[in-house]
Design a protein around this motif. Structure first.
Motif, PDB file in Angstrom:
ATOM      1  N   VAL A   2       0.841  -1.204   0.000  1.00 30.49           N
ATOM      2  CA  VAL A   2       0.000   0.000   0.000  1.00 30.49           C
ATOM      3  C   VAL A   2       0.875   1.252   0.000  1.00 30.49           C
ATOM      4  CG1 VAL A   2      -1.747   1.299   1.281  1.00 30.49           C
ATOM      5  CG2 VAL A   2      -1.862  -1.195   1.192  1.00 30.49           C
ATOM      6  N   TYR A   3       1.898   1.236   0.834  1.00 27.17           N
ATOM      7  CA  TYR A   3       2.768   2.415   0.965  1.00 27.17           C
ATOM      8  C   TYR A   3       3.463   2.745  -0.351  1.00 27.17           C
ATOM      9  CZ  TYR A   3       6.766   5.263   2.296  1.00 27.17           C
ATOM     10  OH  TYR A   3       7.711   6.255   2.350  1.00 27.17           O
ATOM     11  N   PHE A   4       4.091   1.732  -0.954  1.00 32.54           N
ATOM     12  CA  PHE A   4       4.835   2.000  -2.182  1.00 32.54           C
ATOM     13  C   PHE A   4       3.909   2.402  -3.326  1.00 32.54           C
ATOM     14  CE2 PHE A   4       8.235  -0.922  -0.370  1.00 32.54           C
ATOM     15  CZ  PHE A   4       9.072   0.131  -0.038  1.00 32.54           C
ATOM     16  N   ALA A   5       2.777   1.719  -3.450  1.00 35.39           N
ATOM     17  CA  ALA A   5       1.852   2.057  -4.533  1.00 35.39           C
ATOM     18  C   ALA A   5       1.325   3.480  -4.383  1.00 35.39           C
ATOM     19  CB  ALA A   5       0.696   1.062  -4.563  1.00 35.39           C
ATOM     20  N   SER A   6       0.982   3.871  -3.156  1.00 31.89           N
ATOM     21  CA  SER A   6       0.421   5.208  -2.951  1.00 31.89           C
ATOM     22  C   SER A   6       1.480   6.293  -3.118  1.00 31.89           C
ATOM     23  CB  SER A   6      -0.235   5.308  -1.573  1.00 31.89           C
ATOM     24  OG  SER A   6       0.691   5.041  -0.541  1.00 31.89           O
ATOM     25  N   THR A   7       2.684   6.069  -2.590  1.00 30.62           N
ATOM     26  CA  THR A   7       3.720   7.096  -2.717  1.00 30.62           C
ATOM     27  C   THR A   7       4.171   7.251  -4.167  1.00 30.62           C
ATOM     28  OG1 THR A   7       5.392   5.450  -2.080  1.00 30.62           O
ATOM     29  CG2 THR A   7       4.576   6.907  -0.361  1.00 30.62           C
ATOM     30  N   ILE A   8       4.294   6.135  -4.883  1.00 29.55           N
ATOM     31  CA  ILE A   8       4.657   6.233  -6.301  1.00 29.55           C
ATOM     32  C   ILE A   8       3.571   6.971  -7.069  1.00 29.55           C
ATOM     33  CG2 ILE A   8       4.971   4.886  -8.419  1.00 29.55           C
ATOM     34  CD1 ILE A   8       6.434   2.805  -6.699  1.00 29.55           C
ATOM     35  N   GLY A   9       2.308   6.685  -6.743  1.00 29.31           N
ATOM     36  CA  GLY A   9       1.212   7.385  -7.408  1.00 29.31           C
ATOM     37  C   GLY A   9       1.249   8.880  -7.151  1.00 29.31           C
ATOM     38  N   ILE A  10       1.514   9.276  -5.912  1.00 29.52           N
ATOM     39  CA  ILE A  10       1.586  10.701  -5.577  1.00 29.52           C
ATOM     40  C   ILE A  10       2.737  11.373  -6.323  1.00 29.52           C
ATOM     41  CG2 ILE A  10       2.141  12.318  -3.710  1.00 29.52           C
ATOM     42  CD1 ILE A  10       0.562  10.423  -1.833  1.00 29.52           C
ATOM     43  N   LEU A  11       3.899  10.744  -6.310  1.00 28.61           N
ATOM     44  CA  LEU A  11       5.062  11.337  -6.971  1.00 28.61           C
ATOM     45  C   LEU A  11       4.886  11.374  -8.491  1.00 28.61           C
ATOM     46  CD1 LEU A  11       7.861   9.689  -4.808  1.00 28.61           C
ATOM     47  CD2 LEU A  11       7.028  12.042  -4.687  1.00 28.61           C
ATOM     48  N   HIS A  12       4.252  10.340  -9.040  1.00 33.08           N
ATOM     49  CA  HIS A  12       3.976  10.332 -10.481  1.00 33.08           C
ATOM     50  C   HIS A  12       3.030  11.474 -10.837  1.00 33.08           C
ATOM     51  CE1 HIS A  12       1.981   9.107 -14.240  1.00 33.08           C
ATOM     52  NE2 HIS A  12       3.119   8.488 -14.522  1.00 33.08           N
ATOM     53  N   GLY A  13       1.991  11.665 -10.022  1.00 28.77           N
ATOM     54  CA  GLY A  13       1.055  12.755 -10.276  1.00 28.77           C
ATOM     55  C   GLY A  13       1.723  14.116 -10.206  1.00 28.77           C
ATOM     56  N   ALA A  14       2.603  14.303  -9.208  1.00 29.12           N
ATOM     57  CA  ALA A  14       3.310  15.576  -9.078  1.00 29.12           C
ATOM     58  C   ALA A  14       4.227  15.816 -10.274  1.00 29.12           C
ATOM     59  CB  ALA A  14       4.108  15.591  -7.776  1.00 29.12           C
ATOM     60  N   ALA A  15       4.936  14.773 -10.702  1.00 25.22           N
ATOM     61  CA  ALA A  15       5.827  14.908 -11.855  1.00 25.22           C
ATOM     62  C   ALA A  15       5.039  15.222 -13.121  1.00 25.22           C
ATOM     63  CB  ALA A  15       6.635  13.621 -12.038  1.00 25.22           C
ATOM     64  N   PHE A  16       3.879  14.586 -13.268  1.00 28.32           N
ATOM     65  CA  PHE A  16       3.040  14.816 -14.448  1.00 28.32           C
ATOM     66  C   PHE A  16       2.602  16.282 -14.525  1.00 28.32           C
ATOM     67  CE2 PHE A  16      -1.293  15.084 -16.188  1.00 28.32           C
ATOM     68  CZ  PHE A  16      -1.047  14.672 -17.492  1.00 28.32           C
ATOM     69  N   LEU A  17       2.130  16.831 -13.405  1.00 26.21           N
ATOM     70  CA  LEU A  17       1.689  18.225 -13.402  1.00 26.21           C
ATOM     71  C   LEU A  17       2.861  19.173 -13.649  1.00 26.21           C
ATOM     72  CD1 LEU A  17      -0.873  18.286 -10.443  1.00 26.21           C
ATOM     73  CD2 LEU A  17      -1.359  18.353 -12.893  1.00 26.21           C
ATOM     74  N   ARG A  18       3.995  18.880 -13.026  1.00 30.20           N
ATOM     75  CA  ARG A  18       5.154  19.752 -13.207  1.00 30.20           C
ATOM     76  C   ARG A  18       5.637  19.732 -14.656  1.00 30.20           C
ATOM     77  NH1 ARG A  18      10.519  18.802  -9.670  1.00 30.20           N
ATOM     78  NH2 ARG A  18      10.631  17.017 -11.091  1.00 30.20           N
ATOM     79  N   ASN A  19       5.673  18.531 -15.257  1.00 33.12           N
ATOM     80  CA  ASN A  19       6.079  18.433 -16.662  1.00 33.12           C
ATOM     81  C   ASN A  19       5.080  19.107 -17.597  1.00 33.12           C
ATOM     82  OD1 ASN A  19       8.166  16.826 -15.692  1.00 33.12           O
ATOM     83  ND2 ASN A  19       8.091  15.453 -17.459  1.00 33.12           N
ATOM     84  N   SER A  20       3.828  19.190 -17.133  1.00 31.05           N
ATOM     85  CA  SER A  20       2.785  19.827 -17.945  1.00 31.05           C
ATOM     86  C   SER A  20       2.722  21.330 -17.714  1.00 31.05           C
ATOM     87  CB  SER A  20       1.421  19.198 -17.627  1.00 31.05           C
ATOM     88  OG  SER A  20       1.434  17.805 -17.898  1.00 31.05           O
ATOM     89  N   GLY A  21       3.601  21.841 -16.851  1.00 30.07           N
ATOM     90  CA  GLY A  21       3.670  23.277 -16.616  1.00 30.07           C
ATOM     91  C   GLY A  21       2.653  23.807 -15.632  1.00 30.07           C
ATOM     92  N   LEU A  22       2.089  22.931 -14.788  1.00 30.29           N
ATOM     93  CA  LEU A  22       1.089  23.366 -13.813  1.00 30.29           C
ATOM     94  C   LEU A  22       1.677  23.387 -12.406  1.00 30.29           C
ATOM     95  CD1 LEU A  22      -2.054  21.416 -15.077  1.00 30.29           C
ATOM     96  CD2 LEU A  22      -1.482  23.829 -15.447  1.00 30.29           C
ATOM     97  N   ASN A  23       1.063  24.206 -11.551  1.00 31.41           N
ATOM     98  CA  ASN A  23       1.496  24.317 -10.161  1.00 31.41           C
ATOM     99  C   ASN A  23       1.037  23.082  -9.383  1.00 31.41           C
ATOM    100  OD1 ASN A  23       1.535  25.096  -7.299  1.00 31.41           O
ATOM    101  ND2 ASN A  23       2.042  27.130  -8.082  1.00 31.41           N
TER     102      ASN A  23
END
Length: 321
Positions: free
Chosen positions: A197-218
């Motif tokens: 649960v921990y690894f899946a959730s943390t990877i999901g959070i970090l992936h989401g943050a990277a996606f928004l940052r790469n897309s130019g969003l705050n």
């Protein structure tokens, strides 16, 4: 001022006043790293009579309100419960092999809090039984900063009578001190389930943050909404539990094939954002396997069936040469 067997009290004021003398019990903590320090502090705060030992004396400098032992055997000689906080069980064995330590632990509770495999804890159980030590295994599912919190989780495994005997002390470390069963590998397996649960959730959070940052969003709004997402995941997990226990996935809240379509959209968006697709590709592969097994029209909770089938399928073994 001296304590049990003349041990030196480690406190600037040279006095020891447990917060609740009526409940204080003599305990020892061996291994004062970041986790051992947190455990010792929580026990002291709860009013227990704590004796600590560590190979390196420097780590003990900031720890007050406890007795300091010169040797491991001195630390556990008068303790009802001894907690060991070393990196792994081999390191724990090294300390227990010191002269007199096993004898000092006989008939008392020993709670190793090291990482381990199921095979290692079974081996340690045999060692403890042969040595006359009451062994309760423990696996910590929180960071040192969370030790002592009402929501902190520590998994335990071993005899229920032993757990109940020491439970009041364990509650000082974790409000959710949980006996996973009398199988000695129960705590290890519970911790592995938590890690999934921990690894899946943390990877999901970090992936989401990277996606928004790469897309130019705050990313600030995203992180501000994560507690809401986690509330939804918690509610969803409760419906998962009911379906898995009943073995019935027909009360569809979100069909697996619908979630698979969403995962494919995520993969396309991830690629368009210039990111690696490892996360979404792995997700799609798992979902496709479950759909291929006939679970597509069922709730996504049916993926638990697919995981079980994947686990039970023999995997080919490569033979060198």
């Amino acid at each position: 001022m001296s304590g049990p067997e003349g041990l030196r009290l480690n406190t600037e004021e040279q006095c020891y006043m447990p917060s609740s003398p009526t409940i204080g019990r003599p305990v020892a903590v061996l291994g004062i790293g970041s986790m051992g320090t947190a455990i010792a502090k929580a026990l002291i705060e709860a009013g227990h009579h704590v004796t600590v030992w560590n190979r390196s004396r420097e780590r003990l400098a900031g720890l007050t309100g406890c007795f300091v032992a010169e040797t491991a055997v001195e630390a556990c000689r008068d303790a009802e419960i001894t907690f060991t906080c070393f990196s792994n069980l081999p390191a724990t064995y090294d300390v227990l092999k010191q002269p007199g330590v096993v004898g000092a632990l006989q008939g008392k509770a020993l709670v190793p809090m090291s990482t381990a495999t199921p095979d290692e804890v079974h081996g340690f159980q045999r060692f403890a039984q042969a040595s006359g030590i009451d062994y309760l295994d423990a696996k910590i599912a929180v960071t040192p900063a969370q030790i002592g919190a009402p929501t902190a989780v520590i998994f335990f495994a071993g005899p229920q009578a032993l757990f109940l005997r020491v439970e009041p002390v364990l509650r000082a470390l974790a409000g959710r001190a949980t006996l996973m069963g009398q199988r000695i590998d129960g705590a290890v397996l519970g911790d592995f389930a938590f890690l999934s649960v921990y690894f899946a959730s943390t990877i999901g959070i970090l992936h989401g943050a990277a996606f928004l940052r790469n897309s130019g969003l705050n990313i600030e709004q995203f992180f501000g909404l994560i507690p809401c997402f986690l509330d939804e995941i918690n509610a969803r997990s409760q419906s998962f539990r009911k379906m898995i226990v009943a073995g019935d996935y027909t009360d569809v809240q979100s069909a697996l094939k619908t979630d698979l379509a969403g995962a494919r959209l995520l993969a396309n968006a991830t690629a368009n954002a210039g990111m690696q697709n490892l996360f979404s590709d792995a997700l799609i592969e798992l979902m496709q396997d479950a759909v291929a097994q006939g679970h597509g029209d069922l709730d996504s909770a049916a993926m638990v069936q697919a995981f079980s089938k994947i686990m039970s399928t023999p995997q080919p073994v490569e033979v060198p040469g």
